[in-house]
Scaffold this motif. Structure first.
Motif, mmCIF file in Angstrom:
data_model
loop_
_atom_site.group_PDB
_atom_site.id
_atom_site.type_symbol
_atom_site.label_atom_id
_atom_site.label_comp_id
_atom_site.label_asym_id
_atom_site.label_seq_id
_atom_site.Cartn_x
_atom_site.Cartn_y
_atom_site.Cartn_z
ATOM 1 N N UNK A 62 0.738 -1.248 -0.078
ATOM 2 C CA UNK A 62 -0.048 -0.060 -0.198
ATOM 3 C C UNK A 62 0.667 1.226 -0.117
ATOM 4 N N UNK A 63 2.254 0.929 0.034
ATOM 5 C CA UNK A 63 2.148 2.205 0.311
ATOM 6 C C UNK A 63 2.922 2.968 -1.228
ATOM 7 N N UNK A 64 2.614 4.108 -1.336
ATOM 8 C CA UNK A 64 2.858 5.564 -2.315
ATOM 9 C C UNK A 64 3.719 5.498 -2.926
ATOM 10 N N UNK A 65 3.737 5.205 -4.599
ATOM 11 C CA UNK A 65 4.770 4.942 -5.146
ATOM 12 C C UNK A 65 4.424 5.703 -6.347
ATOM 13 N N UNK A 66 5.271 7.095 -6.097
ATOM 14 C CA UNK A 66 5.054 8.370 -7.076
ATOM 15 C C UNK A 66 4.839 7.889 -8.595
ATOM 16 N N UNK A 67 7.037 6.415 -9.294
ATOM 17 C CA UNK A 67 6.304 6.004 -10.507
ATOM 18 C C UNK A 67 6.869 4.046 -10.070
ATOM 19 N N UNK A 68 6.153 3.753 -10.981
ATOM 20 C CA UNK A 68 5.842 1.920 -9.686
ATOM 21 C C UNK A 68 6.528 1.092 -11.526
ATOM 22 N N UNK A 69 7.064 0.363 -11.135
ATOM 23 C CA UNK A 69 7.527 -0.535 -12.174
ATOM 24 C C UNK A 69 6.319 -1.217 -12.346
ATOM 25 N N UNK A 70 5.853 -1.099 -14.121
ATOM 26 C CA UNK A 70 4.542 -2.003 -14.375
ATOM 27 C C UNK A 70 4.002 -3.078 -14.649
ATOM 28 N N UNK A 71 4.744 -4.440 -13.899
ATOM 29 C CA UNK A 71 4.962 -5.518 -13.854
ATOM 30 C C UNK A 71 4.128 -5.529 -11.639
ATOM 31 N N UNK A 72 3.581 -7.075 -11.954
ATOM 32 C CA UNK A 72 3.641 -7.428 -10.939
ATOM 33 C C UNK A 72 4.354 -8.056 -10.072
ATOM 34 N N UNK A 73 4.506 -8.817 -9.168
ATOM 35 C CA UNK A 73 5.298 -8.921 -8.321
ATOM 36 C C UNK A 73 6.366 -10.267 -8.750
ATOM 37 N N UNK A 74 5.395 -11.547 -8.992
ATOM 38 C CA UNK A 74 6.021 -12.712 -10.203
ATOM 39 C C UNK A 74 7.527 -12.175 -11.403
ATOM 40 N N UNK A 75 6.889 -10.837 -12.243
ATOM 41 C CA UNK A 75 7.335 -10.022 -12.787
ATOM 42 C C UNK A 75 8.556 -9.679 -12.124
ATOM 43 N N UNK A 76 8.348 -8.491 -11.578
ATOM 44 C CA UNK A 76 9.484 -8.529 -11.043
ATOM 45 C C UNK A 76 10.666 -9.591 -10.546
ATOM 46 N N UNK A 77 10.094 -10.262 -10.206
ATOM 47 C CA UNK A 77 11.418 -11.084 -9.676
ATOM 48 C C UNK A 77 11.974 -11.651 -11.036
ATOM 49 N N UNK A 78 11.225 -12.098 -12.301
ATOM 50 C CA UNK A 78 11.725 -12.520 -13.557
ATOM 51 C C UNK A 78 12.967 -11.385 -13.990
ATOM 52 N N UNK A 79 12.218 -10.174 -13.916
ATOM 53 C CA UNK A 79 13.093 -9.314 -14.441
ATOM 54 C C UNK A 79 14.710 -9.236 -13.015
ATOM 55 N N UNK A 80 14.266 -9.050 -12.029
ATOM 56 C CA UNK A 80 15.265 -9.399 -11.375
ATOM 57 C C UNK A 80 16.183 -10.067 -11.206
ATOM 58 N N UNK A 81 15.987 -11.480 -11.888
ATOM 59 C CA UNK A 81 16.497 -12.869 -11.900
ATOM 60 C C UNK A 81 17.991 -13.168 -12.608
ATOM 61 N N UNK A 82 18.079 -11.952 -14.127
ATOM 62 C CA UNK A 82 19.313 -12.012 -15.668
ATOM 63 C C UNK A 82 20.032 -11.256 -14.659
ATOM 64 N N UNK A 83 20.024 -9.650 -13.781
ATOM 65 C CA UNK A 83 20.738 -8.817 -13.512
ATOM 66 C C UNK A 83 21.170 -9.650 -12.134
#
Length: 486
Positions: free
Chosen positions: A405-426
Protein backbone atom coordinates in the motif's frame (compact mmCIF):
# COMPACT_ATOMS: atom_id res chain seq x y z
CA UNK A 1 25.07 32.63 -1.98
CA UNK A 2 24.30 28.93 -2.03
CA UNK A 3 20.59 28.24 -1.53
CA UNK A 4 19.52 26.74 1.75
CA UNK A 5 18.77 23.03 1.73
CA UNK A 6 15.75 21.86 3.63
CA UNK A 7 16.78 19.70 6.57
CA UNK A 8 15.33 16.41 7.63
CA UNK A 9 13.37 17.04 10.79
CA UNK A 10 13.06 14.00 13.07
CA UNK A 11 9.48 13.13 13.89
CA UNK A 12 8.78 11.33 17.12
CA UNK A 13 6.62 8.30 16.47
CA UNK A 14 4.60 6.04 18.72
CA UNK A 15 5.74 2.48 19.35
CA UNK A 16 4.86 0.30 16.42
CA UNK A 17 5.35 -3.28 15.40
CA UNK A 18 6.92 -4.18 12.03
CA UNK A 19 4.34 -3.64 9.30
CA UNK A 20 3.00 -6.69 7.51
CA UNK A 21 1.73 -6.88 3.96
CA UNK A 22 -1.55 -5.22 4.88
CA UNK A 23 -0.15 -2.49 7.07
CA UNK A 24 -1.03 0.93 5.74
CA UNK A 25 -1.58 3.03 8.80
CA UNK A 26 2.02 3.86 9.64
CA UNK A 27 4.95 2.99 7.40
CA UNK A 28 8.37 4.32 8.36
CA UNK A 29 9.97 6.16 5.48
CA UNK A 30 11.56 9.50 4.82
CA UNK A 31 8.67 11.79 3.99
CA UNK A 32 9.79 15.32 4.54
CA UNK A 33 7.31 18.15 4.66
CA UNK A 34 7.00 20.33 1.62
CA UNK A 35 9.58 23.05 1.36
CA UNK A 36 8.68 26.35 2.90
CA UNK A 37 8.13 29.35 0.70
CA UNK A 38 11.37 30.72 -0.64
CA UNK A 39 13.22 27.46 -0.01
CA UNK A 40 14.27 25.10 -2.78
CA UNK A 41 16.21 21.90 -3.12
CA UNK A 42 19.67 21.95 -4.65
CA UNK A 43 19.40 19.46 -7.54
CA UNK A 44 17.09 20.12 -10.49
CA UNK A 45 16.55 17.97 -13.61
CA UNK A 46 19.46 18.90 -15.90
CA UNK A 47 22.21 18.80 -13.24
CA UNK A 48 20.73 15.53 -11.95
CA UNK A 49 20.91 13.94 -15.44
CA UNK A 50 24.59 14.79 -15.72
CA UNK A 51 25.35 13.71 -12.15
CA UNK A 52 23.78 10.30 -12.95
CA UNK A 53 25.81 10.23 -16.18
CA UNK A 54 28.99 10.83 -14.20
CA UNK A 55 27.98 8.35 -11.51
CA UNK A 56 27.89 5.70 -14.24
CA UNK A 57 30.15 6.65 -17.12
CA UNK A 58 31.50 10.12 -17.75
CA UNK A 59 32.33 9.23 -21.35
CA UNK A 60 33.94 6.36 -23.28
CA UNK A 61 37.11 6.55 -21.18
CA UNK A 62 37.86 3.13 -19.69
CA UNK A 63 35.90 0.97 -22.17
CA UNK A 64 39.02 -0.05 -24.11
CA UNK A 65 39.93 -3.16 -22.02
CA UNK A 66 36.74 -4.87 -23.23
CA UNK A 67 38.29 -5.05 -26.73
CA UNK A 68 41.62 -6.19 -25.31
CA UNK A 69 39.88 -8.94 -23.33
CA UNK A 70 37.53 -10.40 -25.97
CA UNK A 71 37.94 -8.64 -29.34
CA UNK A 72 35.81 -6.02 -31.16
CA UNK A 73 32.66 -8.09 -31.74
CA UNK A 74 32.15 -9.17 -28.14
CA UNK A 75 33.01 -5.67 -26.90
CA UNK A 76 30.33 -4.16 -29.16
CA UNK A 77 27.80 -6.85 -28.23
CA UNK A 78 28.58 -6.30 -24.56
CA UNK A 79 27.91 -2.57 -24.69
CA UNK A 80 24.77 -3.16 -26.79
CA UNK A 81 23.23 -5.94 -24.68
CA UNK A 82 24.46 -5.19 -21.17
CA UNK A 83 22.28 -2.07 -20.71
CA UNK A 84 19.16 -4.22 -21.25
CA UNK A 85 20.11 -6.96 -18.81
CA UNK A 86 21.67 -4.71 -16.21
CA UNK A 87 21.41 -0.93 -16.58
CA UNK A 88 17.67 -0.70 -17.30
CA UNK A 89 16.58 -3.07 -14.47
CA UNK A 90 18.85 -1.24 -12.02
CA UNK A 91 17.54 2.14 -13.16
CA UNK A 92 13.91 0.96 -12.80
CA UNK A 93 14.53 -0.24 -9.24
CA UNK A 94 16.22 3.08 -8.43
CA UNK A 95 13.36 5.11 -9.91
CA UNK A 96 10.68 3.28 -7.92
CA UNK A 97 12.43 3.19 -4.56
CA UNK A 98 13.91 6.71 -4.78
CA UNK A 99 10.44 8.17 -5.39
CA UNK A 100 8.77 6.01 -2.73
CA UNK A 101 11.47 6.58 -0.09
CA UNK A 102 13.17 9.85 -1.08
CA UNK A 103 15.72 10.29 1.69
CA UNK A 104 19.49 10.71 1.87
CA UNK A 105 20.97 7.27 2.32
CA UNK A 106 19.09 5.74 -0.63
CA UNK A 107 19.74 2.01 -0.83
CA UNK A 108 20.70 1.91 2.86
CA UNK A 109 17.20 3.13 3.72
CA UNK A 110 15.64 0.55 1.38
CA UNK A 111 17.51 -2.40 2.91
CA UNK A 112 16.79 -1.18 6.43
CA UNK A 113 13.06 -0.88 5.73
CA UNK A 114 12.98 -4.30 4.06
CA UNK A 115 15.13 -6.45 6.36
CA UNK A 116 16.05 -4.41 9.42
CA UNK A 117 19.03 -2.42 10.76
CA UNK A 118 21.70 -5.13 10.37
CA UNK A 119 21.07 -5.46 6.64
CA UNK A 120 20.82 -1.70 6.26
CA UNK A 121 24.20 -1.31 7.92
CA UNK A 122 25.71 -4.11 5.85
CA UNK A 123 24.36 -2.50 2.68
CA UNK A 124 25.97 0.74 3.81
CA UNK A 125 29.32 -0.99 4.33
CA UNK A 126 29.35 -2.69 0.93
CA UNK A 127 28.14 0.30 -1.05
CA UNK A 128 30.27 2.87 0.74
CA UNK A 129 33.47 0.87 0.34
CA UNK A 130 32.72 0.02 -3.30
CA UNK A 131 31.93 3.69 -3.88
CA UNK A 132 35.14 5.11 -2.44
CA UNK A 133 37.22 2.38 -4.11
CA UNK A 134 35.55 3.36 -7.38
CA UNK A 135 36.26 7.04 -6.71
CA UNK A 136 39.93 6.13 -6.25
CA UNK A 137 40.03 4.89 -9.84
CA UNK A 138 39.39 8.29 -11.40
CA UNK A 139 42.56 10.16 -10.45
CA UNK A 140 44.42 7.03 -11.62
CA UNK A 141 42.47 7.01 -14.90
CA UNK A 142 43.16 10.70 -15.34
CA UNK A 143 46.92 10.27 -14.82
CA UNK A 144 46.93 7.28 -17.20
CA UNK A 145 45.78 9.63 -19.95
CA UNK A 146 47.99 12.56 -18.91
CA UNK A 147 51.13 10.38 -18.92
CA UNK A 148 50.71 9.89 -22.67
CA UNK A 149 51.36 13.62 -23.05
CA UNK A 150 53.78 13.95 -20.13
CA UNK A 151 55.74 10.69 -19.65
CA UNK A 152 57.15 11.96 -16.34
CA UNK A 153 53.89 10.79 -14.72
CA UNK A 154 54.36 7.16 -15.78
CA UNK A 155 55.83 6.04 -12.46
CA UNK A 156 57.66 7.03 -9.30
CA UNK A 157 57.10 10.01 -7.04
CA UNK A 158 55.82 12.39 -9.78
CA UNK A 159 52.92 9.98 -10.44
CA UNK A 160 52.19 9.51 -6.72
CA UNK A 161 52.27 13.25 -6.05
CA UNK A 162 50.03 13.96 -9.05
CA UNK A 163 47.43 11.45 -7.81
CA UNK A 164 47.47 12.85 -4.26
CA UNK A 165 47.28 16.52 -5.29
CA UNK A 166 44.49 15.95 -7.81
CA UNK A 167 42.48 13.94 -5.23
CA UNK A 168 42.74 16.67 -2.59
CA UNK A 169 41.89 19.51 -4.99
CA UNK A 170 38.84 17.70 -6.37
CA UNK A 171 37.66 16.87 -2.84
CA UNK A 172 37.74 20.56 -1.97
CA UNK A 173 35.61 21.35 -5.03
CA UNK A 174 33.11 18.76 -3.76
CA UNK A 175 33.06 20.53 -0.40
CA UNK A 176 31.77 23.70 -2.07
CA UNK A 177 28.31 22.19 -2.57
CA UNK A 178 25.96 20.27 -4.87
CA UNK A 179 24.86 23.41 -6.71
CA UNK A 180 28.40 23.96 -7.96
CA UNK A 181 29.04 20.24 -8.46
CA UNK A 182 25.77 19.78 -10.40
CA UNK A 183 26.33 22.55 -12.91
CA UNK A 184 30.01 21.70 -13.17
CA UNK A 185 28.90 18.21 -14.23
CA UNK A 186 26.77 19.70 -17.04
CA UNK A 187 29.71 21.67 -18.46
CA UNK A 188 32.19 18.81 -18.03
CA UNK A 189 29.83 16.32 -19.68
CA UNK A 190 29.35 18.41 -22.80
CA UNK A 191 32.99 19.47 -23.17
CA UNK A 192 34.48 16.00 -22.50
CA UNK A 193 32.31 14.36 -25.20
CA UNK A 194 33.11 16.85 -27.97
CA UNK A 195 36.45 15.28 -29.05
CA UNK A 196 34.77 11.86 -29.35
CA UNK A 197 32.09 13.30 -31.62
CA UNK A 198 34.77 14.91 -33.79
CA UNK A 199 36.84 11.70 -33.87
CA UNK A 200 33.82 9.57 -34.78
CA UNK A 201 32.85 11.94 -37.59
CA UNK A 202 36.36 11.95 -39.10
CA UNK A 203 36.53 8.14 -38.81
CA UNK A 204 33.40 7.47 -40.90
CA UNK A 205 35.17 7.26 -44.33
CA UNK A 206 37.83 4.95 -42.83
CA UNK A 207 35.42 2.44 -41.30
CA UNK A 208 35.58 -1.16 -42.57
CA UNK A 209 32.43 -2.89 -41.21
CA UNK A 210 33.97 -6.41 -41.38
CA UNK A 211 36.31 -5.40 -38.54
CA UNK A 212 33.34 -5.24 -36.20
CA UNK A 213 32.90 -9.01 -36.64
CA UNK A 214 36.36 -9.90 -35.34
CA UNK A 215 36.51 -12.13 -32.27
CA UNK A 216 40.07 -11.02 -31.65
CA UNK A 217 43.48 -12.13 -32.83
CA UNK A 218 44.21 -15.81 -33.24
CA UNK A 219 46.09 -17.26 -30.31
CA UNK A 220 44.96 -14.55 -27.87
CA UNK A 221 43.07 -16.14 -24.99
CA UNK A 222 39.83 -14.50 -23.86
CA UNK A 223 40.16 -12.75 -20.50
CA UNK A 224 36.61 -13.11 -19.19
CA UNK A 225 37.43 -11.60 -15.80
CA UNK A 226 38.65 -8.39 -17.43
CA UNK A 227 35.80 -8.41 -19.97
CA UNK A 228 32.95 -8.70 -17.47
CA UNK A 229 34.56 -6.34 -14.97
CA UNK A 230 35.05 -3.70 -17.68
CA UNK A 231 31.41 -3.91 -18.79
CA UNK A 232 30.19 -3.89 -15.22
CA UNK A 233 32.40 -1.02 -14.12
CA UNK A 234 31.40 1.12 -17.11
CA UNK A 235 27.65 0.55 -16.80
CA UNK A 236 26.83 0.27 -13.11
CA UNK A 237 26.25 2.60 -10.15
CA UNK A 238 22.86 3.80 -11.43
CA UNK A 239 21.56 3.66 -7.86
CA UNK A 240 24.34 5.81 -6.37
CA UNK A 241 22.40 8.99 -7.00
CA UNK A 242 19.69 7.71 -4.63
CA UNK A 243 21.87 8.68 -1.66
CA UNK A 244 21.25 12.33 -2.63
CA UNK A 245 17.48 11.96 -3.07
CA UNK A 246 16.88 14.28 -0.13
CA UNK A 247 18.59 17.08 -2.07
CA UNK A 248 16.57 16.66 -5.30
CA UNK A 249 13.87 19.11 -6.29
CA UNK A 250 10.51 17.25 -6.64
CA UNK A 251 12.17 13.79 -6.59
CA UNK A 252 8.92 11.95 -7.38
CA UNK A 253 8.80 13.59 -10.83
CA UNK A 254 12.47 14.36 -11.41
CA UNK A 255 14.05 10.96 -10.74
CA UNK A 256 12.26 8.83 -13.38
CA UNK A 257 12.85 11.37 -16.16
CA UNK A 258 16.49 11.92 -15.19
CA UNK A 259 17.21 8.18 -15.10
CA UNK A 260 15.56 7.54 -18.49
CA UNK A 261 17.49 10.30 -20.22
CA UNK A 262 20.75 9.30 -18.52
CA UNK A 263 20.44 5.62 -19.58
CA UNK A 264 19.98 6.54 -23.26
CA UNK A 265 22.64 9.25 -23.18
CA UNK A 266 25.21 6.99 -21.50
CA UNK A 267 24.73 4.04 -23.86
CA UNK A 268 24.99 6.21 -26.98
CA UNK A 269 28.11 7.91 -25.61
CA UNK A 270 29.82 4.53 -25.26
CA UNK A 271 28.74 2.95 -28.54
CA UNK A 272 29.40 5.68 -31.12
CA UNK A 273 33.17 5.99 -30.45
CA UNK A 274 33.54 2.21 -30.01
CA UNK A 275 31.96 1.52 -33.42
CA UNK A 276 34.05 4.28 -34.99
CA UNK A 277 37.42 3.18 -33.61
CA UNK A 278 37.03 -0.60 -33.93
CA UNK A 279 35.86 -0.11 -37.52
CA UNK A 280 38.57 2.30 -38.61
CA UNK A 281 41.71 1.40 -36.63
CA UNK A 282 43.54 -1.92 -36.95
CA UNK A 283 46.15 -2.48 -34.24
CA UNK A 284 47.45 -5.32 -32.10
CA UNK A 285 44.74 -6.36 -29.64
CA UNK A 286 47.07 -5.91 -26.68
CA UNK A 287 47.20 -2.15 -27.37
CA UNK A 288 43.54 -1.80 -26.35
CA UNK A 289 44.38 -0.88 -22.79
CA UNK A 290 43.01 1.98 -20.73
CA UNK A 291 43.87 5.20 -22.55
CA UNK A 292 43.99 3.73 -26.08
CA UNK A 293 41.22 6.03 -27.31
CA UNK A 294 43.74 8.87 -27.25
CA UNK A 295 46.16 6.89 -29.44
CA UNK A 296 43.28 6.05 -31.79
CA UNK A 297 42.44 9.76 -32.06
CA UNK A 298 46.00 10.43 -33.24
CA UNK A 299 45.84 7.61 -35.79
CA UNK A 300 42.50 8.87 -37.15
CA UNK A 301 43.08 12.62 -37.20
CA UNK A 302 46.48 13.60 -35.85
CA UNK A 303 48.23 14.80 -32.72
CA UNK A 304 45.87 17.73 -32.20
CA UNK A 305 42.88 15.45 -31.62
CA UNK A 306 44.88 13.26 -29.25
CA UNK A 307 45.70 16.29 -27.13
CA UNK A 308 42.07 17.41 -27.18
CA UNK A 309 40.90 13.97 -26.13
CA UNK A 310 43.48 13.88 -23.32
CA UNK A 311 42.07 17.16 -22.03
CA UNK A 312 38.58 15.67 -22.25
CA UNK A 313 39.77 12.66 -20.23
CA UNK A 314 40.95 14.93 -17.44
CA UNK A 315 37.63 16.78 -17.43
CA UNK A 316 35.71 13.50 -17.44
CA UNK A 317 37.71 12.18 -14.50
CA UNK A 318 36.88 15.36 -12.59
CA UNK A 319 33.16 14.86 -13.24
CA UNK A 320 33.28 11.18 -12.25
CA UNK A 321 35.15 11.96 -9.08
CA UNK A 322 32.79 14.75 -8.03
CA UNK A 323 29.56 12.82 -8.66
CA UNK A 324 30.64 9.67 -6.87
CA UNK A 325 32.31 11.42 -3.95
CA UNK A 326 29.04 13.31 -3.40
CA UNK A 327 27.12 10.02 -3.29
CA UNK A 328 29.51 8.48 -0.78
CA UNK A 329 29.43 11.52 1.51
CA UNK A 330 25.64 11.86 1.42
CA UNK A 331 25.31 8.13 2.07
CA UNK A 332 27.12 8.60 5.38
CA UNK A 333 24.84 11.55 6.16
CA UNK A 334 21.79 9.37 5.47
CA UNK A 335 23.15 6.57 7.67
CA UNK A 336 23.63 9.07 10.47
CA UNK A 337 20.02 10.24 10.04
CA UNK A 338 18.95 6.59 10.34
CA UNK A 339 20.94 6.16 13.56
CA UNK A 340 23.45 3.74 12.01
CA UNK A 341 26.36 6.14 12.44
CA UNK A 342 27.06 8.76 15.12
CA UNK A 343 25.18 12.02 14.69
CA UNK A 344 28.39 13.89 13.86
CA UNK A 345 28.30 12.32 10.36
CA UNK A 346 25.13 14.31 9.68
CA UNK A 347 26.94 17.60 10.36
CA UNK A 348 27.06 20.02 7.43
CA UNK A 349 29.40 22.83 6.58
CA UNK A 350 28.00 26.17 7.72
CA UNK A 351 29.36 27.77 4.53
CA UNK A 352 28.38 25.24 1.86
CA UNK A 353 25.82 22.97 3.58
CA UNK A 354 27.77 19.85 2.57
CA UNK A 355 28.49 16.80 4.78
CA UNK A 356 32.08 17.76 5.47
CA UNK A 357 33.00 14.74 7.61
CA UNK A 358 31.67 12.34 5.00
CA UNK A 359 33.75 14.10 2.33
CA UNK A 360 36.84 14.01 4.55
CA UNK A 361 36.53 10.30 5.41
CA UNK A 362 35.74 9.33 1.80
CA UNK A 363 38.76 11.27 0.57
CA UNK A 364 41.09 9.63 3.09
CA UNK A 365 39.99 6.11 2.10
CA UNK A 366 40.14 7.05 -1.58
CA UNK A 367 43.77 8.13 -1.20
CA UNK A 368 44.61 4.79 0.34
CA UNK A 369 43.23 2.87 -2.62
CA UNK A 370 44.62 5.22 -5.28
CA UNK A 371 47.97 3.46 -5.39
CA UNK A 372 46.56 0.08 -6.43
CA UNK A 373 46.64 -0.68 -10.15
CA UNK A 374 43.54 0.19 -12.17
CA UNK A 375 42.39 -3.40 -12.77
CA UNK A 376 42.68 -4.28 -9.06
CA UNK A 377 40.66 -1.20 -8.14
CA UNK A 378 37.70 -2.00 -10.39
CA UNK A 379 37.73 -5.72 -9.46
CA UNK A 380 37.50 -4.95 -5.73
CA UNK A 381 34.81 -2.30 -6.27
CA UNK A 382 32.76 -4.61 -8.49
CA UNK A 383 32.71 -7.50 -6.01
CA UNK A 384 31.54 -5.38 -3.09
CA UNK A 385 29.03 -3.63 -5.32
CA UNK A 386 27.71 -7.02 -6.47
CA UNK A 387 27.02 -8.05 -2.87
CA UNK A 388 25.17 -4.79 -2.31
CA UNK A 389 23.14 -5.12 -5.49
CA UNK A 390 21.98 -8.65 -4.63
CA UNK A 391 20.68 -7.23 -1.36
CA UNK A 392 19.15 -4.26 -3.21
CA UNK A 393 17.15 -6.41 -5.63
CA UNK A 394 15.99 -8.54 -2.69
CA UNK A 395 14.93 -5.37 -0.83
CA UNK A 396 13.03 -4.14 -3.88
CA UNK A 397 11.04 -7.39 -4.18
CA UNK A 398 10.43 -7.72 -0.45
CA UNK A 399 9.20 -4.13 -0.10
CA UNK A 400 6.66 -4.77 -2.87
CA UNK A 401 5.36 -7.69 -0.79
CA UNK A 402 5.80 -6.13 2.64
CA UNK A 403 4.40 -2.67 1.84
CA UNK A 404 1.98 -3.08 -1.07
CA UNK A 405 0.00 0.00 0.00
CA UNK A 406 3.01 2.31 0.08
CA UNK A 407 2.51 5.23 -2.29
CA UNK A 408 4.92 4.85 -5.20
CA UNK A 409 4.88 7.98 -7.43
CA UNK A 410 6.77 5.93 -10.01
CA UNK A 411 5.92 2.24 -10.06
CA UNK A 412 7.52 -0.35 -12.33
CA UNK A 413 4.43 -1.59 -14.24
CA UNK A 414 4.87 -5.29 -13.43
CA UNK A 415 3.38 -7.67 -10.88
CA UNK A 416 5.59 -9.25 -8.23
CA UNK A 417 6.24 -12.53 -10.13
CA UNK A 418 7.33 -10.61 -13.24
CA UNK A 419 9.50 -8.33 -11.11
CA UNK A 420 11.22 -11.46 -9.82
CA UNK A 421 11.89 -12.49 -13.44
CA UNK A 422 13.16 -8.99 -14.24
CA UNK A 423 15.57 -9.22 -11.30
CA UNK A 424 16.74 -12.75 -12.11
CA UNK A 425 18.91 -11.85 -15.12
CA UNK A 426 20.91 -9.04 -13.48
CA UNK A 427 21.28 -11.13 -10.32
CA UNK A 428 22.64 -13.97 -12.47
CA UNK A 429 25.16 -11.57 -13.96
CA UNK A 430 26.18 -10.47 -10.46
CA UNK A 431 26.92 -14.07 -9.59
CA UNK A 432 29.04 -14.41 -12.75
CA UNK A 433 31.05 -11.32 -11.77
CA UNK A 434 31.66 -12.79 -8.32
CA UNK A 435 32.62 -16.24 -9.66
CA UNK A 436 35.34 -14.71 -11.86
CA UNK A 437 36.87 -12.74 -8.99
CA UNK A 438 40.42 -13.51 -7.90
CA UNK A 439 41.41 -15.03 -4.57
CA UNK A 440 42.72 -11.66 -3.41
CA UNK A 441 39.35 -10.03 -4.12
CA UNK A 442 37.54 -12.82 -2.24
CA UNK A 443 39.83 -12.33 0.74
CA UNK A 444 39.57 -8.54 0.80
CA UNK A 445 35.78 -8.58 0.35
CA UNK A 446 35.34 -11.23 3.04
CA UNK A 447 37.39 -9.25 5.53
CA UNK A 448 35.46 -6.07 4.74
CA UNK A 449 32.12 -7.86 5.19
CA UNK A 450 33.16 -9.30 8.56
CA UNK A 451 34.37 -5.83 9.49
CA UNK A 452 31.00 -4.37 8.48
CA UNK A 453 29.12 -6.81 10.70
CA UNK A 454 31.48 -6.03 13.56
CA UNK A 455 30.95 -2.31 12.97
CA UNK A 456 27.18 -2.73 13.27
CA UNK A 457 27.45 -4.38 16.68
CA UNK A 458 30.02 -1.83 17.80
CA UNK A 459 27.64 1.00 16.91
CA UNK A 460 24.81 -0.80 18.70
CA UNK A 461 27.01 -1.13 21.81
CA UNK A 462 27.98 2.57 21.67
CA UNK A 463 24.32 3.52 21.31
CA UNK A 464 23.17 1.35 24.23
CA UNK A 465 25.92 2.71 26.50
CA UNK A 466 25.39 6.26 25.22
CA UNK A 467 29.09 6.52 24.41
CA UNK A 468 28.33 8.52 21.26
CA UNK A 469 25.32 10.58 20.21
CA UNK A 470 23.00 9.00 17.64
CA UNK A 471 19.82 10.07 15.89
CA UNK A 472 16.77 8.06 16.86
CA UNK A 473 16.54 6.69 13.32
CA UNK A 474 12.98 7.92 12.83
CA UNK A 475 13.34 10.34 9.94
CA UNK A 476 9.69 10.74 9.16
CA UNK A 477 6.58 8.64 8.62
CA UNK A 478 4.07 7.93 5.94
CA UNK A 479 0.57 7.87 7.37
CA UNK A 480 -2.61 6.34 6.00
CA UNK A 481 -3.39 9.24 3.71
CA UNK A 482 0.03 8.81 2.04
CA UNK A 483 -0.63 5.17 1.22
CA UNK A 484 -3.83 5.53 -0.76
CA UNK A 485 -2.09 5.46 -4.13
CA UNK A 486 0.42 3.14 -5.69
Amino acid sequence: MEPEIQRQTPVTSPEKSPPGPDAAAVLPVDARPAPAAGTRKTLTLIPLIFLIYFEVAGGPYGEEPAVQAAGPLLALVGFLVFPFIWSIPEALVTAELSTALPGNGGFVLWAERAFGPLFGSLMGTWKFLSGVINVAAFPVLCIDYVKKLFPVFESGWPRNVAIAVSTLMLSFLNYTGLTIVGYTAVVLGIVSLMPFLVMSSIAIPKIRPHRWLSLGQKGVKKDWNLYFNTLFWNLNFWDNVSTMAGEVDRPQKTFPVALLVAVVFTCVAYLIPLFAVTGSVLVDQSQWETGFMADAAEIIAGKWLKVWLEIGAVLSAIGLFEAQLSSSAFQLLGMADLGMLPRVFAARSKWFDTPWLGILLSTAICLGFSYMNFTSIISSANFLYSLGMLLEFASFLWLRRKMPALKRPYRVPLSLPWLAVLSLVPCGFLVVIMVYATKVVYLVSGLMTVGGIGWFFLMRFCKSRKILKFSNGDIGEVHEEDCLGK
